[in-house]
Design a protein around this motif. Structure first.
Motif, PDB file in Angstrom:
ATOM      1  N   ARG A 238      -9.096   9.414   2.466  1.00  0.00           N
ATOM      2  CA  ARG A 238      -8.639   8.722   3.712  1.00  0.00           C
ATOM      3  C   ARG A 238      -9.971   7.859   4.248  1.00  0.00           C
ATOM      4  O   ARG A 238      -9.908   6.512   4.689  1.00  0.00           O
ATOM      5  CB  ARG A 238      -7.807   9.204   4.798  1.00  0.00           C
TER       6      ARG A 238
ATOM      7  N   VAL B 134      -8.309   6.181   7.218  1.00  0.00           N
ATOM      8  CA  VAL B 134      -9.057   6.258   8.293  1.00  0.00           C
ATOM      9  C   VAL B 134     -10.470   5.665   8.314  1.00  0.00           C
ATOM     10  O   VAL B 134     -11.408   5.673   7.617  1.00  0.00           O
ATOM     11  CB  VAL B 134      -9.544   7.957   8.434  1.00  0.00           C
TER      12      VAL B 134
ATOM     13  N   PRO C 281     -10.518   3.735   2.869  1.00  0.00           N
ATOM     14  CA  PRO C 281      -9.415   3.724   4.062  1.00  0.00           C
ATOM     15  C   PRO C 281      -8.581   2.083   3.710  1.00  0.00           C
ATOM     16  O   PRO C 281      -7.339   2.118   4.234  1.00  0.00           O
ATOM     17  CB  PRO C 281     -10.156   3.306   5.359  1.00  0.00           C
TER      18      PRO C 281
ATOM     19  N   CYS D 225       0.745   5.759   0.539  1.00  0.00           N
ATOM     20  CA  CYS D 225       0.085   6.679   1.380  1.00  0.00           C
ATOM     21  C   CYS D 225      -1.050   7.450   0.311  1.00  0.00           C
ATOM     22  O   CYS D 225      -0.845   7.432  -0.689  1.00  0.00           O
ATOM     23  CB  CYS D 225       0.860   7.829   2.088  1.00  0.00           C
ATOM     24  N   THR D 226      -1.977   8.201   1.117  1.00  0.00           N
ATOM     25  CA  THR D 226      -3.150   8.900   0.372  1.00  0.00           C
ATOM     26  C   THR D 226      -2.452  10.076  -0.476  1.00  0.00           C
ATOM     27  O   THR D 226      -2.811  10.157  -1.662  1.00  0.00           O
ATOM     28  CB  THR D 226      -3.809   9.695   1.367  1.00  0.00           C
ATOM     29  N   TRP D 227      -1.493  10.790  -0.054  1.00  0.00           N
ATOM     30  CA  TRP D 227      -1.012  11.744  -0.960  1.00  0.00           C
ATOM     31  C   TRP D 227      -0.219  11.142  -2.249  1.00  0.00           C
ATOM     32  O   TRP D 227      -0.566  11.631  -3.608  1.00  0.00           O
ATOM     33  CB  TRP D 227       0.287  12.264  -0.144  1.00  0.00           C
TER      34      TRP D 227
ATOM     35  N   LYS E 282       0.927  -1.371  -0.061  1.00  0.00           N
ATOM     36  CA  LYS E 282      -0.051  -0.146  -0.094  1.00  0.00           C
ATOM     37  C   LYS E 282       0.985   1.299  -0.055  1.00  0.00           C
ATOM     38  O   LYS E 282       1.995   1.214   0.543  1.00  0.00           O
ATOM     39  CB  LYS E 282      -0.799  -0.020   1.181  1.00  0.00           C
TER      40      LYS E 282
ATOM     41  N   LYS F 120      -2.114   3.262   3.416  1.00  0.00           N
ATOM     42  CA  LYS F 120      -1.842   2.911   4.669  1.00  0.00           C
ATOM     43  C   LYS F 120      -2.025   3.760   5.532  1.00  0.00           C
ATOM     44  O   LYS F 120      -2.131   3.665   6.831  1.00  0.00           O
ATOM     45  CB  LYS F 120      -0.304   2.485   4.315  1.00  0.00           C
ATOM     46  N   ASP F 121      -2.421   4.978   5.359  1.00  0.00           N
ATOM     47  CA  ASP F 121      -3.004   5.818   6.147  1.00  0.00           C
ATOM     48  C   ASP F 121      -4.450   6.222   6.385  1.00  0.00           C
ATOM     49  O   ASP F 121      -5.001   7.266   6.766  1.00  0.00           O
ATOM     50  CB  ASP F 121      -2.134   7.259   5.992  1.00  0.00           C
TER      51      ASP F 121
END
Length: 245
Positions: free
Chosen positions: A231, A242, A235, A153-155, A151, A239-240
């Motif tokens: 997020r 929510v 989710p 990150c969102t960014w 996975k 990996k971040d």
């Protein structure tokens, strides 16, 4: 098509380079006398730009070699003279050090170490990423930001979705320079000669659909708002993420 194994080998080479930089930098910082913050700051201002330039040049060379391998795998013909991207300017590295140096005048001056290592990772990898983007632009083909690992990150996924749009529209002359990476990021810039070059597991349409749904949910064009919505909505994709229930 670029094989996932090739991308992983390229990622591993960059990770090993980053590890060497971090080990060298951490050993240097730990050798300094934190009771003298001015001297620590000045030592870092001198040492870190030299370190990141030295290894950044290696990252650019690794990227150039891999770019040629991608061309060959794609069946590209004709001679193409590669260009190496410049290192991150010393003044940019020093500006970051001055910002982080605030830690040195606190009760926990050693807190500077973590952010310094993260910054060094970004500055060392950047010439390689920029080399990929620069040569794709010169050659007249596209490139894409391809997340690696189980996975990301969102960014990174949001930015990968934007690149996917550029690639799918064949906007080979796009001006993105590949600057939007953070420290400890494992995304790789990959040459895309045609849609057939999409690496296995790179799902540009899926990324963009998730991005669009997050933008609609946020009701905003601000990337921070979109990321927050992303997020919550997806989710398990990042990996971040929510989980709200």
């Amino acid at each position: 098509m670029v094989a996932r194994e090739d991308i992983e080998q390229f990622r591993a080479a960059n990770s090993e380079l980053s590890k060497r930089v971090k080990d060298t930098l951490e050993a240097f910082v730990r050798s300094l006398d934190f009771t003298k913050p001015e001297l620590v700051r000045d030592a870092l201002l001198e040492f870190m730009p030299v370190l990141t330039a030295q290894y950044g040049s290696v990252a650019a060379s690794i990227a150039a070699e891999w770019y040629q391998e991608q061309r060959a795998a794609d069946g590209a013909v004709g001679r193409f003279r590669l260009a190496l991207a410049a290192n991150v300017p010393a003044d940019a590295v020093q500006s970051k050090i001055r910002y982080l140096a605030g830690h040195l005048w606190t009760p926990t001056p050693e807190a500077i170490v973590g952010p310094l290592l993260t910054a060094a990772d970004k500055y060392v990898k950047q010439p390689g990423r920029s080399t990929m983007a620069l040569n794709a632009k010169r050659e007249g083909v596209a490139w894409a930001r391809v997340p690696t690992g189980a996975k990301t990150c969102t960014w990174c996924l949001i930015l990968a979705s934007r690149d996917a749009v550029y690639v799918s529209e064949r906007a080979a002359k796009k001006d993105k320079s590949g600057e939007d990476y953070h420290g400890d990021c494992d995304c790789q810039a990959v040459r895309i000669g045609s849609s057939a070059d999409y690496p296995p597991g790179y799902l540009p349409d899926d990324y963009y659909d998730m991005y669009q749904s997050a933008r609609d949910e946020a009701g905003s064009n601000d990337v921070k708002d979109i990321a927050a919505a992303f997020r919550r909505l997806h989710p398990d994709a990042v990996k971040d993420g929510v989980h709200t229930h």
